[in-house]
Write a protein that holds these residues in place. Sequence first.
Motif, PDB file in Angstrom:
ATOM      1  N   GLY A   1      -1.013 -21.712  -3.652  1.00  0.00           N
ATOM      2  CA  GLY A   1      -1.774 -22.563  -4.568  1.00  0.00           C
ATOM      3  C   GLY A   1      -0.952 -23.220  -5.651  1.00  0.00           C
ATOM      4  O   GLY A   1      -1.504 -23.826  -6.575  1.00  0.00           O
ATOM      5  N   ALA A   2       0.384 -23.115  -5.556  1.00  0.00           N
ATOM      6  CA  ALA A   2       1.246 -23.729  -6.587  1.00  0.00           C
ATOM      7  C   ALA A   2       2.354 -24.529  -5.917  1.00  0.00           C
ATOM      8  O   ALA A   2       2.668 -24.324  -4.737  1.00  0.00           O
ATOM      9  N   SER A   3       2.924 -25.437  -6.678  1.00  0.00           N
ATOM     10  CA  SER A   3       4.062 -26.213  -6.188  1.00  0.00           C
ATOM     11  C   SER A   3       5.220 -25.263  -5.903  1.00  0.00           C
ATOM     12  O   SER A   3       5.491 -24.349  -6.688  1.00  0.00           O
ATOM     13  N   GLY A   4       5.890 -25.449  -4.746  1.00  0.00           N
ATOM     14  CA  GLY A   4       6.998 -24.572  -4.381  1.00  0.00           C
ATOM     15  C   GLY A   4       8.014 -24.432  -5.490  1.00  0.00           C
ATOM     16  O   GLY A   4       8.472 -25.419  -6.043  1.00  0.00           O
ATOM     17  N   GLY A   5       8.348 -23.171  -5.820  1.00  0.00           N
ATOM     18  CA  GLY A   5       9.312 -22.917  -6.889  1.00  0.00           C
ATOM     19  C   GLY A   5       8.738 -23.070  -8.282  1.00  0.00           C
ATOM     20  O   GLY A   5       9.458 -23.033  -9.274  1.00  0.00           O
ATOM     21  N   SER A   6       7.392 -23.218  -8.369  1.00  0.00           N
ATOM     22  CA  SER A   6       6.746 -23.400  -9.681  1.00  0.00           C
ATOM     23  C   SER A   6       5.620 -22.386  -9.850  1.00  0.00           C
ATOM     24  O   SER A   6       5.090 -21.858  -8.879  1.00  0.00           O
ATOM     25  N   PHE A   7       5.258 -22.124 -11.099  1.00  0.00           N
ATOM     26  CA  PHE A   7       4.151 -21.201 -11.388  1.00  0.00           C
ATOM     27  C   PHE A   7       2.879 -21.951 -11.777  1.00  0.00           C
ATOM     28  O   PHE A   7       1.862 -21.339 -12.078  1.00  0.00           O
ATOM     29  N   PHE A   8       2.964 -23.268 -11.758  1.00  0.00           N
ATOM     30  CA  PHE A   8       1.809 -24.060 -12.167  1.00  0.00           C
ATOM     31  C   PHE A   8       0.855 -24.242 -10.985  1.00  0.00           C
ATOM     32  O   PHE A   8       1.226 -24.819  -9.967  1.00  0.00           O
ATOM     33  N   THR A   9      -0.339 -23.750 -11.149  1.00  0.00           N
ATOM     34  CA  THR A   9      -1.341 -23.838 -10.081  1.00  0.00           C
ATOM     35  C   THR A   9      -1.817 -25.274  -9.898  1.00  0.00           C
ATOM     36  O   THR A   9      -1.997 -26.008 -10.867  1.00  0.00           O
TER      37      THR A   9
ATOM     38  N   ARG B   1      -3.002 -35.731   3.732  1.00  0.00           N
ATOM     39  CA  ARG B   1      -1.817 -36.548   4.032  1.00  0.00           C
ATOM     40  C   ARG B   1      -2.123 -38.056   4.024  1.00  0.00           C
ATOM     41  O   ARG B   1      -1.588 -38.820   4.824  1.00  0.00           O
ATOM     42  N   LYS B   2      -3.005 -38.438   3.102  1.00  0.00           N
ATOM     43  CA  LYS B   2      -3.407 -39.850   3.016  1.00  0.00           C
ATOM     44  C   LYS B   2      -2.618 -40.616   1.946  1.00  0.00           C
ATOM     45  O   LYS B   2      -2.588 -41.838   1.931  1.00  0.00           O
ATOM     46  N   LYS B   3      -2.044 -39.860   0.997  1.00  0.00           N
ATOM     47  CA  LYS B   3      -1.225 -40.517  -0.026  1.00  0.00           C
ATOM     48  C   LYS B   3      -0.154 -39.555  -0.523  1.00  0.00           C
ATOM     49  O   LYS B   3      -0.289 -38.329  -0.377  1.00  0.00           O
ATOM     50  N   ILE B   4       0.871 -40.123  -1.099  1.00  0.00           N
ATOM     51  CA  ILE B   4       1.983 -39.305  -1.613  1.00  0.00           C
ATOM     52  C   ILE B   4       1.624 -38.831  -3.014  1.00  0.00           C
ATOM     53  O   ILE B   4       1.337 -39.636  -3.902  1.00  0.00           O
ATOM     54  N   ILE B   5       1.607 -37.507  -3.166  1.00  0.00           N
ATOM     55  CA  ILE B   5       1.202 -36.890  -4.444  1.00  0.00           C
ATOM     56  C   ILE B   5       2.377 -36.118  -5.018  1.00  0.00           C
ATOM     57  O   ILE B   5       3.083 -35.391  -4.302  1.00  0.00           O
ATOM     58  N   THR B   6       2.578 -36.271  -6.325  1.00  0.00           N
ATOM     59  CA  THR B   6       3.659 -35.543  -6.998  1.00  0.00           C
ATOM     60  C   THR B   6       3.091 -34.495  -7.946  1.00  0.00           C
ATOM     61  O   THR B   6       1.984 -34.633  -8.456  1.00  0.00           O
ATOM     62  N   ASP B   7       3.877 -33.456  -8.171  1.00  0.00           N
ATOM     63  CA  ASP B   7       3.503 -32.399  -9.110  1.00  0.00           C
ATOM     64  C   ASP B   7       3.605 -32.959 -10.532  1.00  0.00           C
ATOM     65  O   ASP B   7       4.669 -33.463 -10.925  1.00  0.00           O
ATOM     66  N   GLU B   8       2.539 -32.856 -11.292  1.00  0.00           N
ATOM     67  CA  GLU B   8       2.529 -33.447 -12.649  1.00  0.00           C
ATOM     68  C   GLU B   8       3.508 -32.758 -13.590  1.00  0.00           C
ATOM     69  O   GLU B   8       3.911 -33.325 -14.609  1.00  0.00           O
ATOM     70  N   HIS B   9       3.901 -31.527 -13.272  1.00  0.00           N
ATOM     71  CA  HIS B   9       4.809 -30.785 -14.162  1.00  0.00           C
ATOM     72  C   HIS B   9       6.287 -31.067 -13.860  1.00  0.00           C
ATOM     73  O   HIS B   9       7.085 -31.280 -14.771  1.00  0.00           O
TER      74      HIS B   9
END
Length: 258
Positions: free
Chosen positions: A205-213, A225-233
């Motif tokens: 449930g978190a970005s790989g290598g991150s603790f932010f859910t 897989r409809k759009k490219i999404i980035t981790d906000e942190h």
Amino acid sequence: MAKKEVTVEQKLRALYDLQLIDSRVDEIRNVRGELPLEVEDLEDEVAGLNKRLEKLTNDLDTIATGIKDKKNLIEEAKALIKKYGEQQKNVRNNREYNSLSKEIEFQELEIQLAEKHIKEHKAQIVQKNEIIDQTKQKLGERNQHLSHKKGELDAILAETEKEEQSLIAKSEDYQQEIEERLISAYKRIRKNVKNGLAVVPIERGASGGSFFTIPPQVQMEIASRKKIITDEHSGRILVDQELAREEKEKMQALFSKL
């Protein structure tokens, strides 16, 4: 040449494949670690020690020349003392005798000063030779250490260089299949994040290598897989775990052939 039209999913797969290739190159380079820099530093140190030995040897030659000059000066002074002593036997008055006495006294002082300088020069030779011995010992140790480190580096290079070059070529090939805008973003993110990971899967449930859910709704969007999404942190590009698993299997098969 314009890039061919591809789906967002294909872009994500291509980006994650590129990440896996570049991460493998990073692993290979990490195996080498600081070895290339260590070898370079040791080569610089060895060069410095050789230069120091050369200077010390030149110093010894200069000192030896100085001793020779002083010995010649002593011989010349002794000859003058003898000459002035003979002349004193034939003087006509005290003034001439005293004048010659002063000349003899001056030459005796010259001899004393030259002998003092010779003594100092000989002490310098002893000191320089001690430093030369220490430098030679240190140089021998550094050369041995350098040879060992070079051997380590050569062995690692022989083992990994072919694979690394193949991977770099693959990385360049994969970049040709991805639009320049995404490649620029990928390179920028990769440069700014830890471990060079610009594209990561969702893990627990978190970005790989991150603790932010990551919110469930966003996770669903990533999985679609409809759009490219980035981790906000972290700014990393996110892919779903299933896509990551499939691409890892595919790339492992590729790596095993290199």
